[in-house]
Design a protein around this motif. Sequence first.
Motif, short mmCIF file in Angstrom:
data_model
loop_
_atom_site.label_atom_id
_atom_site.label_comp_id
_atom_site.label_asym_id
_atom_site.label_seq_id
_atom_site.Cartn_x
_atom_site.Cartn_y
_atom_site.Cartn_z
N HIS A 19 -43.47 0.11 -26.20
CA HIS A 19 -43.50 -1.30 -26.52
C HIS A 19 -42.43 -2.04 -26.11
CE1 HIS A 19 -42.46 -4.76 -29.33
NE2 HIS A 19 -43.65 -5.21 -28.70
N HIS A 20 -41.07 -1.62 -26.33
CA HIS A 20 -39.74 -2.25 -25.97
C HIS A 20 -39.09 -1.25 -24.87
CE1 HIS A 20 -35.96 -4.12 -26.03
NE2 HIS A 20 -36.36 -5.14 -26.57
N PRO A 21 -38.56 -1.79 -23.84
CA PRO A 21 -37.93 -0.73 -22.93
C PRO A 21 -36.64 -0.16 -23.39
CG PRO A 21 -37.29 -3.04 -22.38
CD PRO A 21 -38.42 -3.24 -23.31
N ARG A 22 -36.14 -0.48 -24.50
CA ARG A 22 -34.59 -0.29 -24.77
C ARG A 22 -35.14 0.29 -26.23
NH1 ARG A 22 -31.32 -3.60 -25.56
NH2 ARG A 22 -32.35 -5.42 -24.86
N VAL A 23 -36.07 0.41 -26.91
CA VAL A 23 -36.22 0.72 -28.25
C VAL A 23 -37.41 1.67 -28.36
CG1 VAL A 23 -37.01 0.19 -30.69
CG2 VAL A 23 -35.48 -1.46 -29.37
N VAL A 24 -37.11 3.08 -28.59
CA VAL A 24 -37.83 4.31 -28.54
C VAL A 24 -37.94 4.90 -29.92
CG1 VAL A 24 -38.37 6.39 -27.77
CG2 VAL A 24 -37.62 4.59 -26.01
N GLN A 25 -39.22 4.68 -30.64
CA GLN A 25 -39.45 5.77 -31.72
C GLN A 25 -40.43 6.89 -31.47
OE1 GLN A 25 -39.31 3.95 -35.68
NE2 GLN A 25 -40.13 1.86 -34.90
N CYS A 26 -39.69 7.92 -31.84
CA CYS A 26 -40.48 9.03 -31.73
C CYS A 26 -41.01 9.91 -32.94
CB CYS A 26 -39.40 10.23 -31.13
SG CYS A 26 -38.60 9.67 -29.61
N GLY A 27 -41.05 9.44 -34.08
CA GLY A 27 -41.32 10.00 -35.43
C GLY A 27 -42.86 9.97 -35.64
N VAL A 28 -43.82 9.21 -34.65
CA VAL A 28 -44.98 8.94 -35.08
C VAL A 28 -45.96 9.09 -33.98
CG1 VAL A 28 -46.66 7.02 -35.69
CG2 VAL A 28 -44.36 7.01 -36.79
N GLY A 29 -46.81 10.11 -34.38
CA GLY A 29 -47.77 10.65 -33.17
C GLY A 29 -47.39 11.41 -32.17
N VAL A 30 -46.18 11.49 -32.02
CA VAL A 30 -45.61 12.21 -30.70
C VAL A 30 -45.38 13.60 -30.96
CG1 VAL A 30 -43.65 12.13 -29.02
CG2 VAL A 30 -44.25 10.03 -30.24
N PRO A 31 -45.99 14.47 -30.18
CA PRO A 31 -45.86 15.93 -30.54
C PRO A 31 -44.09 16.31 -30.03
CG PRO A 31 -47.78 15.44 -29.03
CD PRO A 31 -46.87 14.02 -29.20
N GLY B 194 -41.57 15.27 -31.79
CA GLY B 194 -40.97 13.82 -31.48
C GLY B 194 -39.25 14.21 -31.66
N ALA B 195 -39.11 15.16 -32.40
CA ALA B 195 -37.54 15.30 -32.76
C ALA B 195 -37.04 15.86 -31.22
CB ALA B 195 -37.33 16.16 -33.89
N ALA B 196 -37.60 16.51 -30.66
CA ALA B 196 -37.00 17.19 -29.47
C ALA B 196 -37.12 16.14 -28.51
CB ALA B 196 -37.81 18.38 -28.84
N LYS B 197 -38.12 15.19 -28.27
CA LYS B 197 -38.28 14.07 -27.39
C LYS B 197 -37.06 13.22 -27.96
CE LYS B 197 -42.94 14.31 -25.88
NZ LYS B 197 -43.12 15.76 -26.37
N ALA B 198 -36.74 12.85 -28.86
CA ALA B 198 -35.68 11.97 -29.22
C ALA B 198 -34.30 12.56 -28.94
CB ALA B 198 -35.47 11.58 -30.85
N TYR B 199 -34.22 13.75 -29.14
CA TYR B 199 -33.07 14.57 -28.38
C TYR B 199 -32.64 14.19 -26.83
CZ TYR B 199 -29.85 18.06 -26.96
OH TYR B 199 -28.87 19.01 -26.62
N HIS B 200 -33.79 14.58 -26.30
CA HIS B 200 -33.89 14.48 -25.06
C HIS B 200 -33.56 13.03 -24.35
CE1 HIS B 200 -34.58 18.82 -24.09
NE2 HIS B 200 -35.83 18.53 -24.74
N ALA B 201 -34.27 11.97 -24.92
CA ALA B 201 -33.74 10.76 -24.60
C ALA B 201 -32.59 10.19 -24.86
CB ALA B 201 -34.52 9.75 -25.69
#
Length: 338
Positions: free
Chosen positions: A129-141, A143-150
């Motif tokens: 939704h926003h180019p500089r706001v990423v939320q990885c805790g909902v519906g993201v397989p 998600g914690a790992a993806k937040a770490y990589h981001a």
Amino acid sequence: CPAGAFDWLTRANLAKIAATSAPGSATDQWGWRVREFMACLLQNETIGDIWVSYILAPIAFGTGLASFDDFVIGGKLIGLRKPDGIAVDGVCTPGGIRHILIGDADRKLVARAMMRSCSEDLAEYFLKHHPRVVQCGVGVPDGAAKAYHAITTLLPSFPAGHVPSPGELNNPIVLLSLDAKNAFNCISRQGMFDALFGTASKWYDEGEVAPGSTIDTPAILRPFLQFLAAHYSRDANLGYTARDTDGRLYVKGRAGVQQGDPPSSSLFSFGLHPVLVRTLDRFPGVYAVAYCDNVFLVGHLDHALACADDLVVRLKADLDLDVNLAQSWVHAPAWAHL
């Protein structure tokens, strides 16, 4: 209600979800477990169809017992000890008690099926939704790992022996973590539902968002607003059985979301998202990566600190969330080799 919004509400689908629930989970306030009890009922076509028609469907539509019984929308309250904090000068901070609510098994099954039906749409929104706001805790397989990589993608990396320049030392790119106190249990329900409805019902952002203003959020969960309102628009009775008392004590649950409730992460993230977006729009050099109530800011030190200071104020004013500054921290890769 959009066509197909409740296509998931079938005996076969609910039976499949019940059968794949975690085994041996804690019983609800009636002594029921989703996998051990409900999966068996739903496997039987006759009994399962009756159960769906007269018990589960009314829950999904926000009617039935959930519309008036405060214990049905609450559940069994237990307390688990939190681990003690890290020792400072030989003194440990007591961990305290973590309040855990075990909700109604029927409601849990319905909510789990409901959220699975829209998980991909939720992930798409919170990630893009926003180019500089990423939320990885909902519906993201993962998600914690993806937040770490981001986060690691945004932070600079330096080889061993690198000598930072004066600019890197004086105003480095940093990772700033903000820890909100008891965030799930304290977040303003008004802020969450305003985001779900897409319309402000009060002043937000220190007067920049007026009552009646549009909040830019999608309609993904709006078909299920009656269900969500039935469980979160009034106080719930949380039943606690103490060791030294006869009978059950009741505690009123009137704020936040119930951790472990399938929609809780989505509701929390919906409430948080507009606050993050409005704040980050004021600081174009800062990025926000969130995993539910874990919020991380990445940017140059001066901008990240200013953004964090602004965000702390908005979280309290708009969502009634207090940031625990003692548990928040800053990491600067450029300082790692000093």
